[in-house]
Design a protein around this motif. Structure first.
Motif, mmCIF file in Angstrom:
data_model
loop_
_atom_site.group_PDB
_atom_site.id
_atom_site.type_symbol
_atom_site.label_atom_id
_atom_site.label_comp_id
_atom_site.label_asym_id
_atom_site.label_seq_id
_atom_site.Cartn_x
_atom_site.Cartn_y
_atom_site.Cartn_z
ATOM 1 N N ASP A 102 0.927 -1.243 0.019
ATOM 2 C CA ASP A 102 -0.093 0.050 -0.041
ATOM 3 C C ASP A 102 0.954 1.244 0.017
ATOM 4 N N ILE A 103 2.022 1.117 -0.583
ATOM 5 C CA ILE A 103 2.905 2.500 -0.606
ATOM 6 C C ILE A 103 2.066 3.398 -1.568
ATOM 7 N N ARG A 104 2.276 4.564 -1.202
ATOM 8 C CA ARG A 104 1.597 5.725 -2.128
ATOM 9 C C ARG A 104 3.049 6.700 -2.421
ATOM 10 N N TYR A 105 4.133 6.467 -2.297
ATOM 11 C CA TYR A 105 5.078 7.406 -2.212
ATOM 12 C C TYR A 105 5.977 7.188 -3.454
ATOM 13 N N PRO A 106 5.929 7.701 -4.269
ATOM 14 C CA PRO A 106 7.053 7.147 -5.615
ATOM 15 C C PRO A 106 8.166 7.242 -5.703
#
Length: 292
Positions: A102-106
């Motif tokens: 669920d990572i949302r940081y690119p």
């Protein structure tokens, strides 16, 4: 650009949940894992070039490229392709795990994607032409580049003998007309060359801003995260889908030189559908916004 239009026609802020149904990070992560396993199967599949055919090629190379039989250079294109494709597939698997978390940081995904693009472009370069001479010339170019980047020109290097031998073979091939026409480009140009169809060069430049310290890039990511994180989540999805397509394309380029007819490649083909749906939706969203 991303505004939600209510029934009364007034823009209102989107909830993140509405984005998640169109940019399913966990779902894409699971798909990247499935594709990575398929990629590994292709990389490990038996080569079409038999040992007898490879030995015969080395004999043909030897008179003009001294050392061809010693280093068995006819096998280089297949060996390097398999190693690079497995590396790209492993990176894609790691990207899949990140998205499933669920990572949302690119930032981290773009660092991984950069290496995936490099390895994938290298596989494309090695397998662009079916001519075994051209494949071998290009493989020798890749080996020389690797040795030189590892300090092989230094006499004290453990790679000095191998470097000298492969440089001589590269020069011998060049004297036969396989010089500039088969040149190995730097990675920036190599990625742009083989993935120009979906903005490979632009992607690679963007990813470099994450690999190397770039204060503007850091500020952009931090500001986006402070606002609501949607922009970063969408970019993370984009990084993964574009990297996955590049790795899939590389796998198909090697597939032509492998016995892999029994491998189910549907997961790779499905990437195109995911990409087209995503791209179409993104364009429509920019024009119309969400509508109740």
């Amino acid at each position: 650009m991303f505004q939600h239009v209510s029934r009364r026609g007034k823009p209102r802020k989107n909830s993140f949940a509405e984005y998640e149904q169109y940019f399913p990070l966990k779902g894409l992560g699971a798909h990247c894992e499935a594709v990575a396993h398929t990629i590994n199967e292709i990389a490990c599949s038996p080569r079409l070039l038999t040992a007898e055919e490879a030995d015969s090629l080395d004999i043909d190379f030897e008179p003009k490229t001294r050392g061809a039989q010693k280093w068995k250079i006819s096998r280089l294109a297949d060996d390097l392709s398999a190693a690079s494709l497995q590396t790209a597939g492993g990176i894609l698997h790691s990207l899949g795990l990140l998205l499933k978390s669920d990572i949302r940081y690119p930032l981290t995904p773009s660092i991984l994607a950069r290496s995936a693009l490099e390895n994938s472009a290298l596989v494309m370069y090695l397998n662009e032409d079916a001519d075994p001479w051209i494949r071998t010339v290009r493989a020798v170019n890749v080996v020389v580049n690797g040795y030189e980047n590892s300090g092989g020109r230094n006499n004290e290097s453990p790679y000095s003998e191998a470097t000298a031998d492969h440089i001589k073979m590269k020069q011998a091939f060049a004297s036969q007309g396989y010089g500039k026409s088969q040149k190995l480009l730097n990675y920036t140009d190599l990625v742009a060359e083989y993935f120009d169809g979906f903005q490979g060069g632009e992607m690679y430049s963007r990813f470099n801003r994450s690999v190397h310290h770039n204060v503007v890039r850091q500020i952009e990511l931090a500001l986006a995260q402070d606002r609501d994180g949607r922009q970063n989540a969408v970019e993370t999805f984009e990084i993964a889908i574009r990297a996955a397509i590049a790795v899939g394309a590389a796998a198909f380029s090697l597939q032509e030189f492998r016995h892999c007819s029994g491998i189910d490649v549907d997961p790779i083909h499905a990437l195109r559908d995911v990409f087209e749906d995503w791209n179409s939706y993104l364009n429509r969203l920019g024009q119309e916004g969400f509508v109740d």
